[in-house]
Design a protein around this motif. Sequence first.
Motif, PDB file in Angstrom:
ATOM      1  N   MET A 209     -22.015 -13.335  52.305  1.00 20.66           N
ATOM      2  CA  MET A 209     -21.569 -13.395  50.913  1.00 20.66           C
ATOM      3  C   MET A 209     -22.120 -12.141  50.239  1.00 20.66           C
ATOM      4  O   MET A 209     -23.336 -11.951  50.177  1.00 20.66           O
ATOM      5  CB  MET A 209     -22.067 -14.667  50.231  1.00 20.66           C
ATOM      6  CG  MET A 209     -21.667 -14.739  48.765  1.00 20.66           C
ATOM      7  SD  MET A 209     -21.742 -16.414  48.063  1.00 20.66           S
ATOM      8  CE  MET A 209     -23.482 -16.612  47.814  1.00 20.66           C
ATOM      9  N   GLU A 210     -21.193 -11.271  49.787  1.00 25.51           N
ATOM     10  CA  GLU A 210     -21.595  -9.977  49.219  1.00 25.51           C
ATOM     11  C   GLU A 210     -21.817 -10.088  47.712  1.00 25.51           C
ATOM     12  O   GLU A 210     -21.096 -10.805  47.016  1.00 25.51           O
ATOM     13  CB  GLU A 210     -20.496  -8.932  49.472  1.00 25.51           C
ATOM     14  CG  GLU A 210     -20.177  -8.665  50.930  1.00 25.51           C
ATOM     15  CD  GLU A 210     -21.213  -7.776  51.629  1.00 25.51           C
ATOM     16  OE1 GLU A 210     -21.967  -7.059  50.931  1.00 25.51           O
ATOM     17  OE2 GLU A 210     -21.270  -7.816  52.874  1.00 25.51           O
ATOM     18  N   GLY A 211     -22.801  -9.354  47.210  1.00 22.33           N
ATOM     19  CA  GLY A 211     -23.051  -9.332  45.771  1.00 22.33           C
ATOM     20  C   GLY A 211     -24.005  -8.209  45.433  1.00 22.33           C
ATOM     21  O   GLY A 211     -24.168  -7.269  46.227  1.00 22.33           O
ATOM     22  N   ILE A 212     -24.632  -8.301  44.270  1.00 21.05           N
ATOM     23  CA  ILE A 212     -25.652  -7.316  43.909  1.00 21.05           C
ATOM     24  C   ILE A 212     -26.892  -8.037  43.377  1.00 21.05           C
ATOM     25  O   ILE A 212     -26.802  -9.199  42.969  1.00 21.05           O
ATOM     26  CB  ILE A 212     -25.156  -6.294  42.839  1.00 21.05           C
ATOM     27  CG1 ILE A 212     -24.855  -6.988  41.509  1.00 21.05           C
ATOM     28  CG2 ILE A 212     -23.935  -5.529  43.321  1.00 21.05           C
ATOM     29  CD1 ILE A 212     -24.606  -6.013  40.366  1.00 21.05           C
TER      30      ILE A 212
ATOM     31  N   ARG B 275     -26.508  -8.886  50.370  1.00 22.70           N
ATOM     32  CA  ARG B 275     -25.666  -9.959  50.909  1.00 22.70           C
ATOM     33  C   ARG B 275     -26.535 -11.083  51.476  1.00 22.70           C
ATOM     34  O   ARG B 275     -27.623 -10.822  51.987  1.00 22.70           O
ATOM     35  CB  ARG B 275     -24.699  -9.452  51.990  1.00 22.70           C
ATOM     36  CG  ARG B 275     -25.328  -9.014  53.291  1.00 22.70           C
ATOM     37  CD  ARG B 275     -24.464  -8.036  54.036  1.00 22.70           C
ATOM     38  NE  ARG B 275     -24.112  -6.889  53.200  1.00 22.70           N
ATOM     39  CZ  ARG B 275     -24.930  -5.866  52.919  1.00 22.70           C
ATOM     40  NH1 ARG B 275     -26.151  -5.827  53.391  1.00 22.70           N
ATOM     41  NH2 ARG B 275     -24.537  -4.891  52.130  1.00 22.70           N
ATOM     42  N   PHE B 276     -26.008 -12.283  51.348  1.00 23.88           N
ATOM     43  CA  PHE B 276     -26.587 -13.402  52.082  1.00 23.88           C
ATOM     44  C   PHE B 276     -25.891 -13.426  53.440  1.00 23.88           C
ATOM     45  O   PHE B 276     -24.674 -13.251  53.525  1.00 23.88           O
ATOM     46  CB  PHE B 276     -26.314 -14.726  51.373  1.00 23.88           C
ATOM     47  CG  PHE B 276     -27.214 -14.991  50.197  1.00 23.88           C
ATOM     48  CD1 PHE B 276     -28.596 -15.072  50.367  1.00 23.88           C
ATOM     49  CD2 PHE B 276     -26.699 -15.171  48.919  1.00 23.88           C
ATOM     50  CE1 PHE B 276     -29.434 -15.333  49.294  1.00 23.88           C
ATOM     51  CE2 PHE B 276     -27.528 -15.419  47.841  1.00 23.88           C
ATOM     52  CZ  PHE B 276     -28.903 -15.509  48.021  1.00 23.88           C
ATOM     53  N   VAL B 277     -26.671 -13.625  54.483  1.00 27.29           N
ATOM     54  CA  VAL B 277     -26.129 -13.688  55.846  1.00 27.29           C
ATOM     55  C   VAL B 277     -26.501 -15.041  56.444  1.00 27.29           C
ATOM     56  O   VAL B 277     -27.615 -15.531  56.225  1.00 27.29           O
ATOM     57  CB  VAL B 277     -26.741 -12.570  56.736  1.00 27.29           C
ATOM     58  CG1 VAL B 277     -26.192 -12.638  58.164  1.00 27.29           C
ATOM     59  CG2 VAL B 277     -26.500 -11.191  56.136  1.00 27.29           C
TER      60      VAL B 277
ATOM     61  N   ASP C 234     -30.868 -17.488  44.951  1.00 27.91           N
ATOM     62  CA  ASP C 234     -29.628 -17.619  44.171  1.00 27.91           C
ATOM     63  C   ASP C 234     -29.762 -17.120  42.722  1.00 27.91           C
ATOM     64  O   ASP C 234     -28.821 -16.510  42.214  1.00 27.91           O
ATOM     65  CB  ASP C 234     -29.144 -19.083  44.167  1.00 27.91           C
ATOM     66  CG  ASP C 234     -28.458 -19.467  45.475  1.00 27.91           C
ATOM     67  OD1 ASP C 234     -27.815 -18.595  46.086  1.00 27.91           O
ATOM     68  OD2 ASP C 234     -28.563 -20.629  45.874  1.00 27.91           O
ATOM     69  N   PRO C 235     -30.904 -17.332  42.036  1.00 29.69           N
ATOM     70  CA  PRO C 235     -30.968 -16.914  40.624  1.00 29.69           C
ATOM     71  C   PRO C 235     -31.032 -15.393  40.377  1.00 29.69           C
ATOM     72  O   PRO C 235     -30.941 -14.977  39.234  1.00 29.69           O
ATOM     73  CB  PRO C 235     -32.262 -17.583  40.107  1.00 29.69           C
ATOM     74  CG  PRO C 235     -32.585 -18.647  41.087  1.00 29.69           C
ATOM     75  CD  PRO C 235     -32.077 -18.154  42.407  1.00 29.69           C
ATOM     76  N   ILE C 236     -31.189 -14.562  41.434  1.00 23.73           N
ATOM     77  CA  ILE C 236     -31.154 -13.109  41.201  1.00 23.73           C
ATOM     78  C   ILE C 236     -29.933 -12.479  41.875  1.00 23.73           C
ATOM     79  O   ILE C 236     -29.740 -11.268  41.842  1.00 23.73           O
ATOM     80  CB  ILE C 236     -32.432 -12.377  41.695  1.00 23.73           C
ATOM     81  CG1 ILE C 236     -32.688 -12.641  43.189  1.00 23.73           C
ATOM     82  CG2 ILE C 236     -33.632 -12.744  40.834  1.00 23.73           C
ATOM     83  CD1 ILE C 236     -33.731 -11.689  43.805  1.00 23.73           C
ATOM     84  N   PHE C 237     -29.105 -13.313  42.514  1.00 22.48           N
ATOM     85  CA  PHE C 237     -27.953 -12.796  43.271  1.00 22.48           C
ATOM     86  C   PHE C 237     -26.704 -12.909  42.397  1.00 22.48           C
ATOM     87  O   PHE C 237     -26.222 -14.004  42.112  1.00 22.48           O
ATOM     88  CB  PHE C 237     -27.793 -13.598  44.567  1.00 22.48           C
ATOM     89  CG  PHE C 237     -26.820 -12.998  45.536  1.00 22.48           C
ATOM     90  CD1 PHE C 237     -27.203 -11.956  46.365  1.00 22.48           C
ATOM     91  CD2 PHE C 237     -25.513 -13.462  45.618  1.00 22.48           C
ATOM     92  CE1 PHE C 237     -26.311 -11.393  47.268  1.00 22.48           C
ATOM     93  CE2 PHE C 237     -24.608 -12.910  46.523  1.00 22.48           C
ATOM     94  CZ  PHE C 237     -25.012 -11.872  47.350  1.00 22.48           C
ATOM     95  N   PHE C 238     -26.176 -11.750  41.986  1.00 19.48           N
ATOM     96  CA  PHE C 238     -25.058 -11.705  41.042  1.00 19.48           C
ATOM     97  C   PHE C 238     -23.760 -11.395  41.784  1.00 19.48           C
ATOM     98  O   PHE C 238     -23.722 -10.517  42.652  1.00 19.48           O
ATOM     99  CB  PHE C 238     -25.328 -10.625  39.994  1.00 19.48           C
ATOM    100  CG  PHE C 238     -24.313 -10.581  38.885  1.00 19.48           C
ATOM    101  CD1 PHE C 238     -24.318 -11.532  37.868  1.00 19.48           C
ATOM    102  CD2 PHE C 238     -23.359  -9.570  38.854  1.00 19.48           C
ATOM    103  CE1 PHE C 238     -23.387 -11.485  36.834  1.00 19.48           C
ATOM    104  CE2 PHE C 238     -22.419  -9.512  37.823  1.00 19.48           C
ATOM    105  CZ  PHE C 238     -22.431 -10.477  36.817  1.00 19.48           C
TER     106      PHE C 238
END
Length: 194
Positions: free
Chosen positions: A140-143, A119-121, A157-161
């Motif tokens: 913002m949750e992701g993988i 996640r981005f915090v 951002d380019p590795i956060f899906f």
Amino acid sequence: MKKRMIFATGNQGKMKEIREILADTEYEVVSMKEAGVDAEIIEDGTTFEENAVIKAKAIMELTGELTLADDSGLEIDALNKEPGVYSARYMGEDTPYPVKNQKILDRMEGVPEKERTARFVCVIAAAFPDGQIRTSRGTMEGIIGYEIKGENGFGYDPIFFLPELGRYSAELCSEEKNRLSHRGEALRKIKDIL
Ligand code: IMP
């Protein structure tokens, strides 16, 4: 007349975002430069909250004016929440992001999809002239994906899906990113506090 507030950042992108979000409030937001403050603040906290408060408080004490500051980063569960508060400093401040991002992908090799959560915090602190401190947190949750993809955004951002969207964060346009992002959420929450 609008009341004045300082946003403690040198980043023009963040200034634009906060001005848009606070446009309908009684506050006019000025940057440190516009407020005539030039300070190097040591962010030696171990949490996003601590670092945001350190920055907001330092600038409020220098100026006597209401000051907001933010601190943000990426937490990867499989890497024990790294790089976390060290996101900007990970592998050294001057290391280009394609190198940092590839390193993270290498470290995540073999980690199954359900364990790739991240996640981005973003934490925003408001330091009021009377000494009161308030904070807000957005996520913002992701993988962590399997490749470097997308031309927009910055940093990780380019590795956060984002599985619900089927896209990498660097494939979102800025309106989408602001609507969904950790920073947008934290800014909207602090707006309710002000
Ligand atoms: P700071 O809060 O400006 O110190 O930034 C912390 C660091 O976290 C940035 O330099 C990026 O490495 C990372 N980061 C924070 N937010 C984002 C984001 O929205 N996308 C990609 N990277 C981010």
